[in-house]
Scaffold this motif. Structure first.
Motif, PDB file in Angstrom:
ATOM      1  N   MET A   1       0.566  -1.183   0.121  1.00 45.36           N
ATOM      2  CA  MET A   1       0.007   0.012   0.006  1.00 45.36           C
ATOM      3  C   MET A   1       0.757   1.205  -0.132  1.00 45.36           C
ATOM      4  N   GLU A   2       0.739   2.193  -0.751  1.00 47.50           N
ATOM      5  CA  GLU A   2       1.417   3.369  -1.226  1.00 47.50           C
ATOM      6  C   GLU A   2       1.000   4.603  -0.068  1.00 47.50           C
ATOM      7  N   GLU A   3       1.970   5.125   0.495  1.00 45.64           N
ATOM      8  CA  GLU A   3       1.580   6.350   1.096  1.00 45.64           C
ATOM      9  C   GLU A   3       1.180   7.355   0.497  1.00 45.64           C
ATOM     10  N   THR A   4       0.227   8.249   0.620  1.00 45.02           N
ATOM     11  CA  THR A   4      -0.402   9.301  -0.174  1.00 45.02           C
ATOM     12  C   THR A   4      -0.244  10.552   0.656  1.00 45.02           C
ATOM     13  N   GLY A   5       0.157  11.702  -0.020  1.00 43.14           N
ATOM     14  CA  GLY A   5       0.057  12.857   0.771  1.00 43.14           C
ATOM     15  C   GLY A   5       0.925  13.381   1.787  1.00 43.14           C
ATOM     16  N   HIS A   6       1.901  12.523   1.995  1.00 42.59           N
ATOM     17  CA  HIS A   6       2.852  12.605   3.326  1.00 42.59           C
ATOM     18  C   HIS A   6       4.289  12.808   2.813  1.00 42.59           C
ATOM     19  N   GLY A   7       4.790  13.607   2.484  1.00 49.20           N
ATOM     20  CA  GLY A   7       6.291  13.815   2.008  1.00 49.20           C
ATOM     21  C   GLY A   7       6.588  13.035   0.733  1.00 49.20           C
ATOM     22  N   GLY A   8       7.342  12.284   0.822  1.00 45.13           N
ATOM     23  CA  GLY A   8       7.801  11.357  -0.588  1.00 45.13           C
ATOM     24  C   GLY A   8       8.089  12.107  -1.717  1.00 45.13           C
ATOM     25  N   GLY A   9       8.602  13.445  -1.646  1.00 44.78           N
ATOM     26  CA  GLY A   9       9.291  14.253  -2.617  1.00 44.78           C
ATOM     27  C   GLY A   9       7.987  15.188  -3.113  1.00 44.78           C
ATOM     28  N   ASP A  10       6.940  15.263  -2.595  1.00 48.53           N
ATOM     29  CA  ASP A  10       5.927  16.248  -3.102  1.00 48.53           C
ATOM     30  C   ASP A  10       6.081  17.612  -2.657  1.00 48.53           C
ATOM     31  N   GLY A  11       7.222  17.970  -2.070  1.00 47.48           N
ATOM     32  CA  GLY A  11       7.498  19.405  -1.855  1.00 47.48           C
ATOM     33  C   GLY A  11       6.568  20.045  -0.526  1.00 47.48           C
ATOM     34  N   SER A  12       6.318  18.972   0.144  1.00 45.83           N
ATOM     35  CA  SER A  12       5.405  19.607   1.639  1.00 45.83           C
ATOM     36  C   SER A  12       6.294  20.251   2.366  1.00 45.83           C
TER      37      SER A  12
END
Length: 95
Positions: A1-12
């Protein structure tokens, strides 16, 4: 299951930096305007300004952790182990 919306290179980390700057700016503005108004609620105002400065420091620290790629406690433990190894100190947990 993938993590969504928490870090992971999204520029948060930019959102955390923006929140920190906004809190710091609001804190400086509140500090500079001083105690206008009713003097009986001055302790509440002082607590509010102090909370803005503490919140700005906390969100800046969290943004720094996110920007440096530390997203979980295990990542932070790994960084600590690498620092200890670089200093020539024995790893924790070895008698």
């Amino acid at each position: 299951m993938e993590e969504t919306g928490h870090g992971g290179g999204d520029g948060s980390h930019w959102w955390w930096a923006l929140a920190s700057a906004a809190q710091l700016g609001w804190g400086v503005f509140s500090y500079r305007t001083g105690g206008t108004g009713d003097c009986r609620i001055m302790p509440v105002k002082a607590f509010g300004v102090a909370s803005l400065f503490v919140g700005a420091a906390a969100s800046a620290g969290f943004g720094l952790l996110r920007a440096s790629g530390i997203h979980k406690v295990d990542d932070l433990k790994e960084v600590g182990a690498n620092i200890r190894t670089g200093l020539g100190v024995r790893p924790r947990g070895t008698g």
